[in-house]
Design a protein around this motif. Sequence first.
Motif: not given
Length: 383
Positions: A37-38, A47-49, A362-363, A373-374
Amino acid sequence: MIKFICAAVVASAISSAAVADVTINGFASINAGATTGSNESLYGYDDKFELKNESLFAIQLQSDLGDKLSVTGQLLGRGADDFDVDFEWAFLSYELNDQTRVSAGRLRTPFFKYSDFLDVGYAYDWIRPPQSVYGLGFANIEGVSLYRTDQFGRLDSSLQFVLGNYDSTTSFSGTEIDAQIDSIVGATWELTQGSLSGRVAYLVGETTFDTAPVQLAPGVTLGGLFGTLEQVGLSALVADLAIQEDDSSFLGFGVTYDNGDWIIVSEITNIEVDNSFIAEQDSYYLSVGHRFGSFTPYISYEKDDNTAQVDAYSAYQSTLPAQLFVPVKGLVDSQAADNDTWNLGFRYDFHPSAAFKAQFTDQDNQLTGDRRSLISVGIDLVF
């Protein structure tokens, strides 16, 4: 003192190279991730790799000096710290006999099942150890340790006693603060029979955190709030909130089942810091994986359940002015947590010394309703 010990470790390893066995090992993790998510953030990712946050590189030197004396040093650089290299470990060890070893210097604190391998991602299947339990904020002490192994019938026993101090920094509410834990005394005991093992750990100490720089709101610091409370004659309330030489304790239990195919691991911990605004922290996780040759999928569940110490302010609710009661209550209540975290991932050993991993986390924050989520991927290797 620890700088002297670190220097002694290196000097001993170098000077003894010609007359003693010197072993050099290393390990590294190249991890990357991004939230889905942004506006989400989790474990230092957004949200940036990002390829730097959890990556690390380490070299460990061990020298056998003879006559049962050895020296160990581990240099580690973390991507989160721009790979600035520091001594993660630096200690001397003496074998009293075949079963008993004494070590002194900078040591890993034996809180958890994977404490000794906390940074060695290759030693476990996850991308990172379950943070609900392992995200304690510090991992080492300067002190001494006594480690003893025994066998009771079919049971293998490992008993460890530690004594020392911690004097460094830690992150608190996003702020780097000075932290000190004095008079750390503790013991761990692990029993193993075949595929099954269980362990218990109990440690106590006196905790002091310099929380003055922590911001409660724009332009409002925790030090400023405590100063105002003292000015209006509420030093007793400050004493109940501030973290100054407060008794603290850690209690942990763990169970592991590993028959070569199935691997099931669970740990439960309780952390308390008396007479402070720090919540009582109860956490646990359960992880289940199955090995299909070099491929190991797994699923794990984590739980954070931190209970706010409302007794610290409840007695002042009717007497404390609203402009002071509100931030005090907010401070204490902010330490509460109720998180459910699921992890789904796999490990693929594509090389005898390297493994590729991928994990979805997912937290769900039960207090706020927020969900994060990650997605993480990484390569762990040893050399």
